[in-house]
Design an enzyme around this catalytic site. Structure first.
Site, PDB file in Angstrom:
ATOM      1  N   GLY A 165       7.078  -3.596  -4.655  1.00 31.18           N
ATOM      2  CA  GLY A 165       6.034  -3.515  -3.633  1.00 31.18           C
ATOM      3  C   GLY A 165       6.486  -4.321  -2.422  1.00 31.18           C
ATOM      4  O   GLY A 165       7.660  -4.685  -2.300  1.00 31.18           O
ATOM      5  N   LEU A 166       5.553  -4.610  -1.535  1.00 33.11           N
ATOM      6  CA  LEU A 166       5.947  -5.363  -0.334  1.00 33.11           C
ATOM      7  C   LEU A 166       6.631  -6.661  -0.709  1.00 33.11           C
ATOM      8  O   LEU A 166       7.659  -7.023  -0.135  1.00 33.11           O
ATOM      9  CB  LEU A 166       4.713  -5.647   0.515  1.00 33.11           C
ATOM     10  N   HIS A 179     -14.460  -4.666  -2.957  1.00 31.08           N
ATOM     11  CA  HIS A 179     -14.374  -4.167  -1.585  1.00 31.08           C
ATOM     12  C   HIS A 179     -15.621  -3.361  -1.251  1.00 31.08           C
ATOM     13  O   HIS A 179     -16.020  -2.498  -2.022  1.00 31.08           O
ATOM     14  CB  HIS A 179     -13.121  -3.296  -1.452  1.00 31.08           C
ATOM     15  N   SER A 205     -10.825   2.392   4.285  1.00 28.38           N
ATOM     16  CA  SER A 205     -10.341   1.135   4.858  1.00 28.38           C
ATOM     17  C   SER A 205     -11.406   0.324   5.591  1.00 28.38           C
ATOM     18  O   SER A 205     -12.284   0.848   6.254  1.00 28.38           O
ATOM     19  CB  SER A 205      -9.218   1.448   5.845  1.00 28.38           C
ATOM     20  N   ARG A 243     -15.546  -9.415   3.100  1.00 25.85           N
ATOM     21  CA  ARG A 243     -15.822  -8.400   2.089  1.00 25.85           C
ATOM     22  C   ARG A 243     -16.849  -8.814   1.050  1.00 25.85           C
ATOM     23  O   ARG A 243     -17.694  -8.018   0.668  1.00 25.85           O
ATOM     24  CB  ARG A 243     -14.521  -8.066   1.369  1.00 25.85           C
ATOM     25  N   LEU A 265      -0.988  -7.833   2.822  1.00 26.05           N
ATOM     26  CA  LEU A 265       0.297  -7.315   3.291  1.00 26.05           C
ATOM     27  C   LEU A 265       1.076  -8.461   3.931  1.00 26.05           C
ATOM     28  O   LEU A 265       2.275  -8.625   3.715  1.00 26.05           O
ATOM     29  CB  LEU A 265       0.075  -6.185   4.304  1.00 26.05           C
TER      30      LEU A 265
HETATM   31  C1  LIG Z   1      -6.279   1.096  -1.473  1.00 23.20           C
HETATM   32  C2  LIG Z   1      -5.809  -0.244  -1.026  1.00 23.20           C
HETATM   33  C3  LIG Z   1      -5.743  -0.553   0.323  1.00 23.20           C
HETATM   34  C4  LIG Z   1      -5.297  -1.787   0.757  1.00 23.20           C
HETATM   35  N1  LIG Z   1      -5.258  -2.055   2.094  1.00 23.20           N
HETATM   36  C5  LIG Z   1      -4.795  -3.246   2.518  1.00 23.20           C
HETATM   37  C6  LIG Z   1      -4.693  -3.535   3.914  1.00 23.20           C
HETATM   38  O1  LIG Z   1      -5.030  -2.719   4.766  1.00 23.20           O
HETATM   39  N2  LIG Z   1      -4.207  -4.733   4.289  1.00 23.20           N
HETATM   40  C7  LIG Z   1      -3.807  -5.665   3.373  1.00 23.20           C
HETATM   41  O2  LIG Z   1      -3.359  -6.720   3.780  1.00 23.20           O
HETATM   42  N3  LIG Z   1      -3.884  -5.410   2.052  1.00 23.20           N
HETATM   43  C8  LIG Z   1      -4.364  -4.242   1.597  1.00 23.20           C
HETATM   44  N4  LIG Z   1      -4.445  -3.995   0.250  1.00 23.20           N
HETATM   45  C9  LIG Z   1      -3.896  -4.972  -0.702  1.00 23.20           C
HETATM   46  C10 LIG Z   1      -2.386  -4.860  -0.758  1.00 23.20           C
HETATM   47  O3  LIG Z   1      -1.996  -3.531  -0.627  1.00 23.20           O
HETATM   48  C11 LIG Z   1      -1.794  -5.391  -2.053  1.00 23.20           C
HETATM   49  O4  LIG Z   1      -2.344  -6.607  -2.375  1.00 23.20           O
HETATM   50  C12 LIG Z   1      -0.298  -5.579  -1.907  1.00 23.20           C
HETATM   51  O5  LIG Z   1       0.293  -4.426  -1.407  1.00 23.20           O
HETATM   52  C13 LIG Z   1       0.344  -5.976  -3.211  1.00 23.20           C
HETATM   53  O6  LIG Z   1       1.747  -5.977  -3.043  1.00 23.20           O
HETATM   54  P1  LIG Z   1       2.686  -6.518  -4.173  1.00 23.20           P
HETATM   55  O7  LIG Z   1       4.068  -6.361  -3.668  1.00 23.20           O
HETATM   56  O8  LIG Z   1       2.262  -7.862  -4.592  1.00 23.20           O
HETATM   57  O9  LIG Z   1       2.437  -5.565  -5.433  1.00 23.20           O
HETATM   58  P2  LIG Z   1       2.482  -3.972  -5.603  1.00 23.20           P
HETATM   59  O10 LIG Z   1       2.652  -3.246  -4.349  1.00 23.20           O
HETATM   60  O11 LIG Z   1       1.329  -3.641  -6.471  1.00 23.20           O
HETATM   61  O12 LIG Z   1       3.811  -3.718  -6.403  1.00 23.20           O
HETATM   62  C14 LIG Z   1       3.940  -3.971  -7.758  1.00 23.20           C
HETATM   63  C15 LIG Z   1       5.328  -3.577  -8.177  1.00 23.20           C
HETATM   64  O13 LIG Z   1       5.585  -4.086  -9.463  1.00 23.20           O
HETATM   65  C16 LIG Z   1       6.057  -3.067 -10.318  1.00 23.20           C
HETATM   66  N5  LIG Z   1       5.620  -3.409 -11.650  1.00 23.20           N
HETATM   67  C17 LIG Z   1       4.372  -3.710 -12.083  1.00 23.20           C
HETATM   68  N6  LIG Z   1       4.406  -4.057 -13.374  1.00 23.20           N
HETATM   69  C18 LIG Z   1       5.692  -3.979 -13.759  1.00 23.20           C
HETATM   70  C19 LIG Z   1       6.368  -4.231 -14.978  1.00 23.20           C
HETATM   71  N7  LIG Z   1       5.734  -4.673 -16.050  1.00 23.20           N
HETATM   72  N8  LIG Z   1       7.700  -4.006 -15.006  1.00 23.20           N
HETATM   73  C20 LIG Z   1       8.390  -3.577 -13.931  1.00 23.20           C
HETATM   74  N9  LIG Z   1       7.791  -3.365 -12.745  1.00 23.20           N
HETATM   75  C21 LIG Z   1       6.467  -3.556 -12.677  1.00 23.20           C
HETATM   76  C22 LIG Z   1       5.509  -1.802  -9.764  1.00 23.20           C
HETATM   77  O14 LIG Z   1       6.328  -0.736 -10.147  1.00 23.20           O
HETATM   78  C23 LIG Z   1       5.588  -2.081  -8.275  1.00 23.20           C
HETATM   79  O15 LIG Z   1       6.875  -1.805  -7.813  1.00 23.20           O
HETATM   80  C24 LIG Z   1      -4.905  -2.760  -0.188  1.00 23.20           C
HETATM   81  C25 LIG Z   1      -4.962  -2.454  -1.544  1.00 23.20           C
HETATM   82  C26 LIG Z   1      -5.454  -1.237  -1.966  1.00 23.20           C
HETATM   83  C27 LIG Z   1      -5.608  -0.985  -3.429  1.00 23.20           C
END
Ligand SMILES: Cc1cc2nc3c(=O)[nH]c(=O)nc-3n(C[C@H](O)[C@H](O)[C@H](O)COP(=O)(O)OP(=O)(O)OC[C@H]3O[C@@H](n4cnc5c(N)ncnc54)[C@H](O)[C@@H]3O)c2cc1C
Ligand code: SF4
Ligand code: FES
Lengths: 646, 251
Positions: A43-44, A267, A285, A338, A449
């Protein structure tokens, strides 16, 4: 008693990060090549970390469960990303972004972390633009901003309603570049099953190859968890279907503290639940609250007529509508944070003013802005969201107000980390939504993000070196070591145990049962009784799972039901932990609302004397109650007060 | 009021990459027209579990049309009969009571079947790795507003960038060409001053990779554009061709 050491650097708040960087240890280029770093998640947080560590010269192994890193759940983020650029000249600054985030989090986040987050926020925007992220622009060619909840400035950068997608594709492109250079080795359709700890340090993972179902072992001098949040504990949430909390639970069971599990964000603007078959909830959103106005009918009779299908919202005249957020919170109006907006919607619906067939919905109305600015402008701003709504609900939001209702969306709690993003296990790091660190009891919109990319691009690549600098003499270890074999054996045993149950229930049906308990008893408003009920009910779900689940097929094959079962077995444990944490926290703060603790006008009532700490839960063994450790929160730069958005 | 329909499904089942697949027929009654296509498949899978049978494997994740993970060739269309949606956004209200629905995986040399309806789209990642990026490293970049970009260009880049990498364009193409996918990335980056510098090198590298991975040639049938759930325009293919030509001329 174990002391919690958060390793916050000395010095005044604004200088802590600079001081840290000036005195931290670094690894020289020749040694970087000899050090392996496992990054779980793309993810990000994960993609930006893996790319940046690869660029620095480390040997990175990157994992995700999807078929491509670009599909991580971050892709779904819609609204935007915050930064303290102050381009609109409306009074923003690093301090203000810091302050809004601390206040938004209801004074339950760590000052030093949040300040650092605000400090690096501007570099994120620069970085993304350099990668080719097509942010929205003004006619003059400069970047455009919009407003988000909990702020009185416009500091949110966006790319239509697809900001997460564009930011993730930016990180994915940087990651792809490193993969092509060979510094990052990518493993898609792999799921982490456990972390391997050797002599107290994280030294690798056991992962399941989802195509073959076989377990594989991977060594790393350090392991980074970037696996996102655990919102799917509730079954229905805005998270992607595969989002899970399993990696966090694996770390927890190996001794990493789980912090503030009860802080979950509901939310306010999601498409309401419409049927039993429903598999997920779709977010509309928060950016829509820039222009949309939230209301319910003033008269109960009107709400009843609407629910019975005898009246349409467009038939209700202006002065018969209750714009309850504007009424209750004139200063922030529809842009309150929120948690506040969600509770206000629930309050109106519980009082009998809800709309939609179920009465569990309120209106989000765009008629005023369409009249003022024209349909084209609204379409340019929110076109894809309106289309999404139309395809799901089969109603045109340009013509009739949207219906929305709160849904679980984000988890502020997560793996406990210190200032360096290191967990309580040495060499095990956690970044992004998977950790707990920056959002306190409530996250502001557009800040996840920001945090994910801050951790991955600008924080972890520094702090991990402070650890790895002492590891340069540690050779790559063989995955034949007993610790690897034992950990794999334990995972194998867990899998076989699940396969052998051969009961009568599908994984989903048990997950749904858990989700309902969570929503009813550990949801938007919690009480001592509801939480005790939840704990009892979850024990039953756990029993049901371990005696009556049915998994078709083989374990050493692609087996989606088994994948889901392994995740649900962890959601059950997380649910229990959330309820336990919520029960112990006898106050209301941010997303954690205990009915017993509220002000006269229904706002969250904190108890700073007693609860101004991070609750860190420590695993004590299967079936045993976890123990509680406390990291005190000390505020030096802000003055704690009752949040006021009036 | 909730409406329900009865349907017959003919679904492609294939045990593994090497196994021979075949259609199997399933009957489903009382499916709410408000449910999504994937929710309908969930219901079918629940039924299979209750009969102690193996569930149908298909890719999906976000279920809101953005991750690009879902696929499915439904009644002869990638992502089914509705316009501008992915399979996960397709709803059962688009089908008639009593209808027979045929569900197949993406079929293309570039996307081998893994199991049932799940295919391997790893080739798309490889194409991006060949050059679908701007060569910048973290840090040391100019201020975000240092280079103004016209709104027009930025918007057009955004339209190209909205590609979700689903592969419907490949599945729709009789030649199995990945041109629309490649063009979307090349075009997005070529439109921006940051990406322009490497534009022709990028085009050449990505096209070469696409050819190497077994995707077919583009003969401008336009099938990709009409089946793309994100409306990525084939005008981007023209821009790709221009960048590609420039690269050739330089050689
Ligand atoms: C619909 C929606 C809209 C949103 N809009 C916004 C916004 O406008 N602005 C904002 O700031 N935030 C927003 N958020 C929140 C934000 O998107 C998330 O909090 C953030 O993107 C999480 O990023 P991350 O990299 O931590 O995890 P994620 O993007 O969830 O990535 C998780 C990664 O881990 C991997 N993974 C998980 N478990 C395992 C495992 N056991 N083994 C191997 N790989 C695994 C997955 O494959 C994935 O690659 C939104 C969230 C949602 C649900
Ligand atoms: S161009 Fe369209 S059809 Fe092709 S991968 Fe991108 S979004 Fe899918
Ligand atoms: S499941 Fe994500 S686009 Fe369909």
């Amino acid at each position: 008693m174990t002391q919690i050491n958060s390793k916050i650097p000395q010095g005044p708040l604004a200088q802590k990060w600079s001081n840290y960087k000036a005195s931290q240890k670094l690894v020289n280029p020749a040694n970087k090549r000899r050090l392996d770093i496992i990054v779980v998640g793309t993810g990000l947080a994960g993609a930006s970390a893996a790319a940046s560590l690869g660029e620095l010269g480390f040997n990175v192994l990157n994992f995700c469960i999807q078929d491509s890193p670009r599909r991580a759940h971050s892709i779904a983020a819609q609204g935007g990303i915050n930064a303290a650029k102050n381009y609109p000249n409306d009074g923003d600054s690093v301090f203000r972004l810091f302050y809004d985030t601390i206040k938004g989090g209801d004074y339950r986040a760590r000052e030093a972390n949040v300040y650092r987050l605000a400090e690096v926020s501007n570099s994120i925007i620069d970085q993304c633009v350099a990668q080719g992220v097509p942010f929205a622009r003004e006619y003059g060619g400069l970047l455009d901003n919009r407003s988000f909840g909990g702020a009185q400035v416009s500091r949110t950068f966006y790319a239509k309603g697809q900001t997460g997608q564009q930011l993730l594709l930016g990180a994915y492109s940087a990651l792809s570049r490193q993969i092509s250079k060979g510094s990052v080795k990518l493993h898609t359709r792999y799921e982490m099953m456990d972390v391997v700890v050797i002599d107290g340090k994280a030294r690798g993972i056991i992962a399941r190859n989802l195509r073959t179902g076989r377990l594989e072992r991977f060594f790393g001098h350090a392991v980074v968890i970037a696996t996102g949040g655990y919102g799917n504990t509730f079954f229905l949430s805005t998270n992607a279907m595969g989002s899970n909390g399993s990696a966090a639970m694996q770390c927890f069971r190996k001794g990493a503290y789980f912090a503030n599990p009860c802080y979950a964000q509901i939310h306010p603007t999601c498409i309401p639940v419409h049927g039993e078959f429903q598999s997920k909830l779709t977010l509309m959103s928060e950016s829509l609250r820039n222009d949309g106005r939230i209301w319910v009918p003033k008269k109960k009779e009107d709400a009843e007529a609407i629910r019975a299908g005898k009246m349409k919202p467009t038939q209700i005249p202006e002065d018969e509508r209750d714009y309850y957020l504007e009424r209750r919170y004139p200063a922030f109006g529809n842009l309150v944070p929120r948690d506040v907006a969600s509770r206000a919607a629930k309050e109106r619906c519980d009082a009998g003013y809800g709309v939609g067939a179920t009465g569990l919905a309120v209106y989000l109305d765009f008629s005023e802005v369409i009249n003022r600015l024209g349909r084209d402008v609204v379409e340019a701003r929110y076109g894809n969201l309106f289309q999404m709504y139309y395809k799901i609900v089969d109603e045109d939001p340009y013509e009739t107000p949207m219906m929305i209702y709160p849904a679980i969306h984000y988890t502020m709690g997560g793996i406990w980390v210190d200032y360096e993003c290191m967990t309580s296990i040495e060499g095990l790091f956690a970044i992004g939504e998977a950790n707990f660190s920056d959002h306190g009891a409530n996250r502001l919109g557009a800040s996840a993000l920001m945090q994910g990319l801050a951790d991955g691009y600008f924080v972890l690549p520094y702090t991990i070196q402070n650890y790895l600098a002492d590891e340069i003499r540690t050779p790559r270890m063989s995955t034949e070591l007993t610790e690897f074999a034992e950990t794999e054996g334990a995972v194998q045993a867990r899998i076989q145990k699940i396969m052998a149950i051969k009961g009568n229930r599908s994984v989903d049906s048990i997950h749904k049962q858990l989700g309902l308990i969570m929503w009813d008893f550990v949801g938007m408003s919690r009480t001592k009784e509801s939480l005790q009920k939840a704990l009892d009910a979850i024990i039953q779900v756990k029993h049901e799972f371990w005696t009556n689940v049915f998994i078709p097929g083989e374990s050493e094959d692609l087996n989606v039901e088994l994948e889901k079962a392994l995740r649900v077995s962890d959601f059950i444990e997380i649910g229990e932990l959330m309820a336990r944490d919520a029960l112990h926290r006898e106050e209301s703060c941010g997303g954690h609302f205990r009915l017993e603790y509220q002000t006269g006008d229904g706002e969250a009532l904190r108890d700073d004397e007693k609860f101004s700490y991070v609750a860190c839960w420590k695993y004590e063994g299967d079936g045993k109650e976890p123990s509680l450790l406390k990291e005190p929160l000390i505020y030096e730069s802000v003055h704690m007060q009752q949040r006021n958005y009036k | 009021m909730e409406k329900t329909i009865h349907i017959t499904l003919k679904i492609w089942r294939q045990k593994g990459p090497q196994a021979k697949g075949a259609f199997e027929t399933y009957q489903l009654n009382n499916i709410s027209t408000d449910s999504s296509f994937l929710e309908m498949l969930d219901i079918l899978n629940e039924k299979l579990i209750s009969e102690k049978k193996e569930t149908i494997v298909f890719d999906h994740d976000c279920r809101e049309g953005i991750c690009g993970m879902c696929s499915l060739y439904i009644n002869g269309h990638p992502h089914g009969p509705d316009e501008d949606v992915t399979t996960c956004q397709l709803h059962m209200r688009k089908f008639k009571d009593g209808e027979t629905i045929i569900v197949e995986p993406w079929r293309s040399r570039g996307f081998p079947v893994i199991k049932d309806l799940m295919v391997d789209r790893g080739a798309f990642d490889k194409i991006i790795q060949a050059g679908g990026f701007i060569s910048v490293t973290t840090g040391g970049v100019p201020d975000a507003n240092a280079i103004p970009i016209s709104k027009e260009k930025a918007d057009e880049a955004m339209d190209a960038a909205s590609c979700i990498g689903c592969g419907a364009c490949v599945a729709a193409c009789k030649n199995g060409s990945a041109m629309l996918f490649v063009a979307a990335k090349v075009s997005q980056l070529a439109l921006l001053p940051q990406g322009k510098i490497e534009a022709s090198r990028r085009a050449k590298a990505m096209v070469a990779k696409m050819d190497e991975l077994g995707f077919g040639n583009c003969t401008n049938t336009g099938a990709c554009e009409s089946e793309c759930p994100k409306n990525v325009s084939i005008s981007h293919i023209a821009r790709l061709n221009r960048e590609f030509l420039k690269a050739k001329l330089k050689d």
